[in-house]
Design an enzyme around this catalytic site. Structure first.
Site, PDB file in Angstrom:
ATOM      1  CE  LYS A  65      13.076  49.626 124.397  1.00 10.22           C
ATOM      2  NZ  LYS A  65      12.849  49.667 122.953  1.00 10.22           N
ATOM      3  N   GLY A  93       7.615  44.337 118.561  1.00  8.93           N
ATOM      4  CA  GLY A  93       6.586  43.554 117.882  1.00  8.93           C
ATOM      5  C   GLY A  93       6.032  42.470 118.802  1.00  8.93           C
ATOM      6  CB  ILE A 141      17.851  40.612 122.669  1.00 11.44           C
ATOM      7  CG1 ILE A 141      17.762  40.984 121.191  1.00 11.44           C
ATOM      8  CG2 ILE A 141      19.262  40.180 123.044  1.00 11.44           C
ATOM      9  CD1 ILE A 141      18.671  42.157 120.816  1.00 11.44           C
ATOM     10  CB  THR A 195       1.152  44.960 120.333  1.00 12.71           C
ATOM     11  OG1 THR A 195       0.535  45.977 119.555  1.00 12.71           O
ATOM     12  CG2 THR A 195       2.153  44.205 119.491  1.00 12.71           C
TER      13      THR A 195
END
Ligand code: NAP
Ligand code: HSE
Length: 430
Positions: free
Chosen positions: A207, A304, A138, A14
């Site tokens: 994260k 994504g 972001i 991806t």
């Protein structure tokens, strides 16, 4: 124009293919911004015959990505394989040791080994860049490390996993099944190779470990982070949360208190109308609070192809420009081994769902335990009546220490009247 910035991409799934698409589509603008062209020299993945929807002709295919680290015609390795150990970890270590810049989206690797890798990058005076590893598109690493570098960071918290937020949103809006929505998130390229990393909270935990390292100058120390995922949540919880005026969000929270830093990763109820409550679907949202800047909120797509590859290419442009910033915003040798504040000592309001037999004395038994732990009930909901059958009872509880609430919940869970493990969630006003 000066020498091109020469890169190799290992991992063409991806994100890796997304990086190729951006570098091709925006080649001219990227060359202007970077001060030189960014040129892909070589690529590597497992299956050479796979159609990836990108043109790989003219690129050198390498079967064993480890070989890329030793090549002197490559300036930077783009590691897009994933995983805290194995091929990806080996490639990143070899590349840094060989003096090659590394750009990665691999939060698992950095959460487990970020401190050692940052030391290695520093020793070699090269960049270890990982903007894509946290909150997808972001630019939260840059914001925390560079934009807010003047501040003492008080807290960093938010929604850090796109797959989970997508699942919780779709389940609420459409009434669809957990597994059905998870499958769709996988098809959209949001989920990790092993989606249990998403739904069990591990990915968001990785994260949070990176954000807390950046915010507080500590080692990422993923191993000492307590994590609860969303796989135990049901449509019933989503429904009751809505009825009470809340949304369920998987939140990562790291906050400086006088006695130390508290970190927690768990599903929480947040007010529907709050800024976090209105962040839906694959979107992530991260609040940062600094002593001079105050609070700021960043929102954007957290997973994504496009958003993640966008962050990878931004890192490549920075490195090609000659920007060198320590991976965690300070010399790695000056990162502190952390002392975390026990999350059990912090105070919170709570949501508690009990599946109990609908019979006399049930609430008396539950409230006796709450009384013994000095926990005060704020509200209670039970719909319908089904004598002798299980029924959902939902309580909201006034502020209490997390430790006392957990102990009370265990005691309630052990009662004979219970038909399921209780579901307990913090109510965060944030
Ligand atoms: P993916 O679609 O599963 O792609 C992984 C790629 O790695 C595949 O091309 C695979 O090759 C290759 N690969 C696997 N094992 C390999 C090996 N031993 N040697 C060489 N290549 C190998 O994964 P992804 O979603 O792109 O994620 C890549 C990284 O980005 C991960 O660290 C992930 O956590 C991170 N990330 C992903 C997203 C996202 O939204 N997807 C967002 C942020 C960060 P084949 O194609 O030949 O099988
Ligand atoms: N699986 C991750 C998510 C990808 O859903 O947020 C982005 O890191």
């Amino acid at each position: 124009m000066t020498q091109p910035f020469r890169i190799a991409i290992a991992g063409l799934g991806t994100v890796g293919t997304g990086v190729i698409k951006i570098l091709e589509k925006h080649a001219a603008e990227i060359a202007l911004r970077a001060g030189r062209p960014v040129e892909i020299i070589a690529v590597s993945a497992r299956d050479k015959s796979k159609d990836r929807g990108v043109d790989l002709s003219g690129l050198d295919w390498v079967d064993d990505c480890a070989e890329l680290a030793a090549r002197d015609d490559i300036d930077a390795i783009v590691e897009m394989i994933g995983g805290s150990e194995g091929k990806a970890a080996d490639l990143v270590r070899r590349s840094l040791a060989a003096g090659k810049h590394v750009v990665t989206a691999n939060k698992a690797l950095l959460a487990h080994h970020g401190y050692g890798l940052a030391l290695l990058a520093e020793e070699k005076n090269i960049s270890l860049a990982y903007e894509a590893a946290v909150a997808g598109g972001i630019p939260i690493i840059k914001t925390l490390r560079e934009g807010f570098a003047a501040n003492e960071i008080r807290s960093v918290y938010g929604i850090l996993n796109g797959t989970c937020n997508y699942i919780l949103t779709e389940m609420r809006e459409t009434g669809r099944d957990f597994s059905d929505v998870l499958k769709e998130a996988q098809e959209k390229g949001y989920a990790e190779a092993d989606p249990s990393f998403d739904v069990d909270g591990i990915d968001a935990g990785h994260k949070l470990a990176l954000l807390s390292a950046l915010a507080f100058g500590t080692h990422p120390d993923f191993e000492n982070l307590k994590i609860t995922g969303i796989s135990h949540l049901t449509a019933t919880d989503i429904h009751f949360a809505g009825e009470l005026g809340y949304r369920i969000k998987l939140l990562g929270i790291a906050r400086r208190h006088d006695a130390g830093i508290m970190r927690t990763l768990e599903p929480c109820l947040v007010p529907k109308e709050s800024q976090l409550g209105s962040v839906e679907g694959v979107f992530n949202a991260v609040f940062i609070e600094g002593d001079f800047v105050g609070k700021s909120l960043s929102v954007g797509r957290g997973a994504g192809e496009g958003p993640t590859a966008s962050a990878v290419v931004a890192d490549l442009i920075d490195i090609a420009r000659g920007l060198r910033i320590p991976a965690f915003g300070r010399p790695a040798k000056d990162m502190a081994a952390p002392t975390w504040l026990d999350a059990g000592k912090t105070q919170s309001r709570y949501y508690l769902r009990l599946e109990v037999l609908d019979e006399p004395g049930v609430i008396a038994q539950v409230s006796a335990i709450l009384r013994d732990y000095k926990i005060s009930i704020e509200s209670m909901i039970q719909h319908g009546r089904d004598p002798g059958q299980p029924v959902s009872v939902v309580l909201t509880l006034h502020e209490v220490s997390s430790g006392a609430m957990q102990d009370a919940c265990r005691a309630i869970g052990a009662l004979d009247i219970m038909r399921e493990k209780p579901c307990l969630m913090r109510i965060e006003s944030l």
